[in-house]
Motif scaffolding. Structure first.
Motif, PDB file in Angstrom:
ATOM      1  N   GLN A 355      44.295  35.279  38.600  1.00  7.45           N
ATOM      2  CA  GLN A 355      43.567  36.494  38.935  1.00  7.45           C
ATOM      3  C   GLN A 355      44.375  37.444  39.807  1.00  7.45           C
ATOM      4  OE1 GLN A 355      41.377  35.947  36.423  1.00  7.45           O
ATOM      5  NE2 GLN A 355      40.062  37.246  37.674  1.00  7.45           N
ATOM      6  N   SER A 356      45.178  36.911  40.711  1.00 10.51           N
ATOM      7  CA  SER A 356      45.926  37.790  41.615  1.00 10.51           C
ATOM      8  C   SER A 356      47.011  38.573  40.889  1.00 10.51           C
ATOM      9  CB  SER A 356      46.563  36.974  42.752  1.00 10.51           C
ATOM     10  OG  SER A 356      47.589  36.144  42.268  1.00 10.51           O
ATOM     11  N   ILE A 357      47.422  38.094  39.712  1.00  7.26           N
ATOM     12  CA  ILE A 357      48.380  38.821  38.887  1.00  7.26           C
ATOM     13  C   ILE A 357      47.724  40.011  38.202  1.00  7.26           C
ATOM     14  CG2 ILE A 357      49.866  38.644  36.839  1.00  7.26           C
ATOM     15  CD1 ILE A 357      50.992  37.184  39.178  1.00  7.26           C
ATOM     16  N   GLN A 358      46.444  39.866  37.877  1.00  3.65           N
ATOM     17  CA  GLN A 358      45.763  40.833  37.029  1.00  3.65           C
ATOM     18  C   GLN A 358      44.942  41.866  37.795  1.00  3.65           C
ATOM     19  OE1 GLN A 358      43.806  38.672  33.627  1.00  3.65           O
ATOM     20  NE2 GLN A 358      44.433  36.880  34.809  1.00  3.65           N
ATOM     21  N   MET A 359      44.889  41.772  39.113  1.00  2.89           N
ATOM     22  CA  MET A 359      44.072  42.696  39.894  1.00  2.89           C
ATOM     23  C   MET A 359      44.444  44.145  39.598  1.00  2.89           C
ATOM     24  SD  MET A 359      43.785  40.936  43.667  1.00  2.89           S
ATOM     25  CE  MET A 359      45.555  41.048  43.988  1.00  2.89           C
ATOM     26  N   PRO A 360      43.513  45.076  39.769  1.00  3.92           N
ATOM     27  CA  PRO A 360      43.854  46.493  39.588  1.00  3.92           C
ATOM     28  C   PRO A 360      45.074  46.903  40.405  1.00  3.92           C
ATOM     29  CG  PRO A 360      41.487  46.248  39.749  1.00  3.92           C
ATOM     30  CD  PRO A 360      42.076  44.892  40.034  1.00  3.92           C
ATOM     31  N   SER A 361      45.171  46.392  41.624  1.00  5.50           N
ATOM     32  CA  SER A 361      46.345  46.660  42.449  1.00  5.50           C
ATOM     33  C   SER A 361      47.464  45.689  42.103  1.00  5.50           C
ATOM     34  CB  SER A 361      46.014  46.517  43.940  1.00  5.50           C
ATOM     35  OG  SER A 361      47.188  46.598  44.715  1.00  5.50           O
ATOM     36  N   ALA A 362      48.657  46.228  41.804  1.00  7.80           N
ATOM     37  CA  ALA A 362      49.816  45.383  41.489  1.00  7.80           C
ATOM     38  C   ALA A 362      50.745  45.242  42.681  1.00  7.80           C
ATOM     39  CB  ALA A 362      50.583  45.974  40.307  1.00  7.80           C
ATOM     40  N   VAL A 363      50.280  45.641  43.860  1.00  8.59           N
ATOM     41  CA  VAL A 363      51.136  45.628  45.048  1.00  8.59           C
ATOM     42  C   VAL A 363      51.734  44.251  45.308  1.00  8.59           C
ATOM     43  CG1 VAL A 363      51.089  45.788  47.575  1.00  8.59           C
ATOM     44  CG2 VAL A 363      50.113  47.621  46.204  1.00  8.59           C
ATOM     45  N   ASN A 364      50.910  43.215  45.289  1.00  4.87           N
ATOM     46  CA  ASN A 364      51.405  41.897  45.681  1.00  4.87           C
ATOM     47  C   ASN A 364      52.433  41.312  44.715  1.00  4.87           C
ATOM     48  OD1 ASN A 364      49.754  42.130  47.890  1.00  4.87           O
ATOM     49  ND2 ASN A 364      48.109  40.923  47.019  1.00  4.87           N
TER      50      ASN A 364
END
Length: 431
Positions: A355-364
């Motif tokens: 999920q953290s790869i696909q979030m609207p924000s790609a900052v991380n």
């Protein structure tokens, strides 16, 4: 005590709210589900309990300059309104808290006022610390009084007008501060209330996982819904949306393992959160960490995460990035993360269905490819595997391409990444 207002979620799922928390000293009693500690029998017991609480709160992270004396302060704390410096917490009479009483210390934590009555800036998270019990505050005070006194002058905040006028905080406090210790919910279990106390108190998890408005106040109507952390350029994902880091489909063991060790079969923590686990969470009792997991998992999963500002690419350019990214991934990433994106957890976390790869924000994920990083070294993860930095090896477009590829492959539903966004993050602070 105060903690850096940052929480990094890397390109792999990171779940728990900045979990720097107060905990009951092992063996103490509970009252109505809160962390009410039994009275220690000796001063040594009280100091030992306070040391445990200070470790749990990770006080040293903000009150110690790298290479400096423990708890002597002086660490710069950048905010959108200027730079403050953490104060000296050692028992030095002139520059520390040597002349502070228990009441002075409790008032600072509970009401956000210093010994002389002046208002403290909310970078010191008294908005959360007000929930901490008097017993826990007194134990921390006893521990701080027991450490080596260090004569080190406190630095004056570098705050421009009108922010250098502390009286201006009266309005801020009216809007965003509600004084009061944690009150247990009688409809919930003792374990749930324990977790709520830990997360809401010294944990001050909402400071990172709740969006901040222009006045520097948290939007409590969107508590735990995530947001970009000011000046840190890390995105703290929503804990109330399964589209980001919501915990609805995590079991308690997975959450507890990630908090305690920094790695799990579902993902790993990197960046500043790795420091949190390394300095604090790994030393917590299993019961404390599980209680936090119980509370965090109970957060209602009812709203989508807030939309993050994201530079968009055209459909045609996005397709070009995807094709280029596949080639880069094959040559640079397959060995650790596998051709199918499933990785080799827990050492090398999965990217597929992450999920953290696909979030609207790609900052991380952009920051992880740029800067790399390590999960924390903990007693349950003694030799963590690191992610190498690619900032010097890949161009802005190449990094945008490979991040686009991992966000859109193996069933992931992310969107393409702009090379301009990569360029903007090249100069972001690393801690």
């Amino acid at each position: 005590m105060q903690r850096k207002s940052l929480f990094a979620l890397s390109a792999v799922v990171i779940v728990a709210a900045a979990a720097l928390v107060p905990v009951v000293w092992p063996g103490s009693s509970q009252h109505q589900g809160t962390a009410q500690a039994a009275t220690p029998t000796t001063d040594a017991d009280l100091i030992k309990k306070g040391e445990y609480l200070a470790r749990a709160g990770d006080c040293i992270a903000c009150h110690t300059v790298r290479g400096g004396e423990p708890m002597a302060g002086g660490l710069p704390m950048a905010t959108p309104f200027g730079t403050l410096y953490s104060p000296n917490l050692t028992p030095d009479d002139e520059t520390g808290i040597g002349k502070w009483t228990q009441n002075d210390f409790y008032r600072a934590m509970h009401t956000g006022r210093a010994k002389d009555g002046s208002l403290l800036y909310p970078v010191f998270p008294f908005v959360s610390y007000t929930k901490v019990t008097r017993e826990d505050a007194d134990a921390i005070y006893a521990y701080l009084r027991s450490i080596k006194p260090v004569h080190q002058e406190n630095k004056t905040p570098a705050m421009p007008f009108p922010f250098n006028n502390r009286n201006a905080l009266i309005g801020w406090r009216t809007l965003f501060f509600r004084e009061g210790e944690y009150k247990p919910d009688p409809t919930q279990s003792v374990e749930w209330n324990r977790g709520a106390y830990l997360v809401q108190g010294l944990g001050h998890c909402t400071m990172c996982h709740t969006s901040i408005n222009a006045l520097g106040g948290a939007n409590q109507n969107a508590a735990f819904a995530g947001g970009l952390i000011p000046l840190q350029n890390w995105y703290a994902p929503s804990l109330t949306s399964n589209k980001e880091a919501g915990l609805g489909d995590w079991d308690l063991d997975e959450i507890t393992t990630l908090l305690k060790s920094g790695v799990s079969q579902r993902g790993a923590v990197y960046g500043p959160m790795a420091e949190v686990v390394h300095n604090s969470l790994q030393y917590m009792t299993s019961d404390d960490v599980k209680a936090m997991a119980v509370y965090l998992k109970s957060l209602p999963q009812k709203k989508d995460a807030p939309e993050a500002l994201q530079l968009e690419t055209s459909k045609e350019f996005g397709s070009q990035l995807l094709a280029q990214g596949e080639k880069i991934y094959t040559s640079q990433c397959v060995e650790c993360h596998a051709a199918n994106g499933l990785g080799h957890p827990p050492g090398f976390p999965p990217l597929a269905n992450n999920q953290s790869i696909q979030m609207p924000s790609a900052v991380n994920p952009i920051r992880m490819v740029l800067n790399g990083g390590y999960p924390p070294s903990t007693t349950e993860n003694l030799q963590p595997h690191g992610m190498p930095p690619f900032a010097q090896r890949l161009s802005d477009q190449e990094i945008a391409a490979v991040v686009t590829y991992v966000r859109m492959s193996w069933g992931n539903h992310g969107t393409p990444v702009s090379p301009q966004q990569v360029n903007d993050l090249r100069s972001a602070p690393l801690d």
